[in-house]
Design a protein around this motif. Structure first.
Motif, mmCIF file in Angstrom:
data_model
loop_
_atom_site.group_PDB
_atom_site.id
_atom_site.type_symbol
_atom_site.label_atom_id
_atom_site.label_comp_id
_atom_site.label_asym_id
_atom_site.label_seq_id
_atom_site.Cartn_x
_atom_site.Cartn_y
_atom_site.Cartn_z
ATOM 1 N N VAL A 223 -5.580 45.563 -21.520
ATOM 2 C CA VAL A 223 -6.062 44.187 -21.586
ATOM 3 C C VAL A 223 -6.100 43.775 -23.051
ATOM 4 C CG1 VAL A 223 -8.005 42.629 -21.182
ATOM 5 C CG2 VAL A 223 -7.425 44.356 -19.473
ATOM 6 N N SER A 224 -5.514 42.606 -23.350
ATOM 7 C CA SER A 224 -5.533 42.094 -24.718
ATOM 8 C C SER A 224 -5.764 40.595 -24.661
ATOM 9 C CB SER A 224 -4.207 42.401 -25.426
ATOM 10 O OG SER A 224 -4.205 41.852 -26.732
ATOM 11 N N CYS A 225 -6.973 40.179 -25.020
ATOM 12 C CA CYS A 225 -7.303 38.750 -24.979
ATOM 13 C C CYS A 225 -8.441 38.469 -25.943
ATOM 14 C CB CYS A 225 -7.689 38.333 -23.561
ATOM 15 S SG CYS A 225 -7.939 36.562 -23.372
ATOM 16 N N GLY A 226 -8.219 37.532 -26.854
ATOM 17 C CA GLY A 226 -9.247 37.249 -27.845
ATOM 18 C C GLY A 226 -9.513 38.489 -28.689
ATOM 19 N N GLY A 227 -10.774 38.869 -28.766
ATOM 20 C CA GLY A 227 -11.122 40.054 -29.541
ATOM 21 C C GLY A 227 -11.148 41.327 -28.723
#
Length: 377
Positions: A223-227
């Motif tokens: 998962v890669s989203c925002g921080g």
């Protein structure tokens, strides 16, 4: 997001079960293979095939995700059409029905009334696998399912799946072909920007159980989203003096092979089957970079592993954009997106990664590869 990830891990494992069931009987498997033609065909291959496993898996994932997250219906897409032709030349629209019995009846019409095979497939489709422990405590992303779309590649490297060659994998080694190259890929992206934010990869044929002899799989997710950047894999540590290693398709242009051989040195240029598998090799650290110079890969190939690479600090970029502008590399302007079709292209071709791509873990390695290929491709 954690609930969606749990669901995708579960349906990916169901998909792996379907893929394994479809390979258990060789005579049965021959019934399940159909050649793609026309606009559905990948122009890279002289022959391009889909299997009933591809179609069933895609329909199953769409059905299960839509049932739990109805707001995502209409935004769950995949590689395959759901039309399959049986041995009598009749076209059958494959769907997942509400009950196992109804699904088995529909599949029997595809399988020339082979009710035993249809029942086995229907059971795999409707049977929930054991809970997958993914340690998702850190997955807290304020996104609604209504903001998300999904790309599915039900069986990436279908040719390897059809051929069915079995290899015994060794830890830390890249094996270029075989059943292990066949992957289930489920990628999640933002509808507004096309940014990949979640990926699930299932490798149905990772190893054989020493006790029962049956195939067992392995799953990967990120998962890669925002921080938030969380991944089931970790970035491998580079050994002392380790050189750059690149994985390619054996059909890659000769000029690309020669340029990268000069960059990497002897033994560091490797070849493997399946776009998804080659990106997985980068995720696992079996190769530093994957390069393809032509538009022979598609959004469903790259979306899921792209999210994992982003979670590890890497990414997947459009090679042509990088070669045209150095600022595209520096400012992350060349990262692939997944929400807009290519104008004036037909069917599958409108979702091709037309500029080629580079998948990488380390931005400095991306810059070295782009610098080497500039003026040559």
């Amino acid at each position: 997001m954690a609930d969606l990830l749990r669901l995708l891990l579960r349906v990916a494992e169901k998909a792996a079960n379907v893929a394994r069931v479809c390979r258990q009987e060789a005579p049965l498997f021959q019934l399940l293979v159909q050649e793609k033609t026309g606009d559905d065909k990948n122009k890279k291959f002289v022959q391009d095939f889909k299997t009933l496993a591809d179609v069933v898996i895609q329909e199953m994932i769409q059905h299960d995700v839509g049932a739990q997250f109805p707001e995502m219906c209409g935004f769950i897409h995949g590689e395959e059409s759901n039309k399959f032709e049986n041995g009598l030349g009749e076209s059958v629209i494959v769907t997942v029905c509400s009950t196992e019995e109804e699904t088995a009846k529909l599949l029997a019409s595809v399988l020339d009334d082979n009710h035993t095979a249809a029942s086995l497939l229907a059971q795999a489709i409707h049977q929930d696998p054991a809970t997958i422990d993914a340690h998702m405590d850190d997955v807290a992303v304020p996104l609604s399912p209504s903001e998300l779309g999904i790309w599915i590649d039900p069986i990436d490297a279908t040719s390897q799946y059809i051929e069915g060659r079995e290899e015994v994998l060794e830890e830390g080694h890249l094996f270029p072909s075989g059943l292990h190259c066949a992957l289930v890929l489920i990628g999640v992206y933002l509808l507004k920007t096309g940014e990949p934010v979640m990926g699930v990869i299932n490798q149905p044929f990772n190893y054989k159980d020493p006790a029962g002899g049956g195939w067992r799989g392995k799953h990967f997710w990120g998962v890669s989203c925002g921080g938030v950047n969380v991944c089931s894999e970790t970035c491998p540590k580079e050994g002392p003096g380790a050189g750059l290693s690149v994985v390619l398709s054996s059909s890659e242009k000769q000029v690309v092979k020669e340029a990268l051989t000069a960059l990497c040195g002897p033994g560091k240029l490797m070849y493997a089957s399946g776009a998804g598998f080659k990106i997985l090799c980068v995720i696992q650290g079996l190769a530093d970079v994957y390069v393809v110079s032509e538009g022979s890969t598609f959004k469903w190939d790259s979306c899921a592993p792209h999210a994992l690479l982003r979670a590890l600090g890497g990414g997947v970029v459009d090679l042509a954009n990088c070669l045209q502008s150095s600022s595209a590399v520096q400012d992350n302007q060349a990262e692939l997106t997944y929400h807009q079709p290519r104008p004036e292209s037909k069917r599958a071709d409108c979702w091709a990664n037309y500029g080629g791509l580079v998948a990488y873990r380390d931005p400095s390695q991306l810059r070295r590869v782009v610098g080497t290929l500039k003026g040559k491709v």
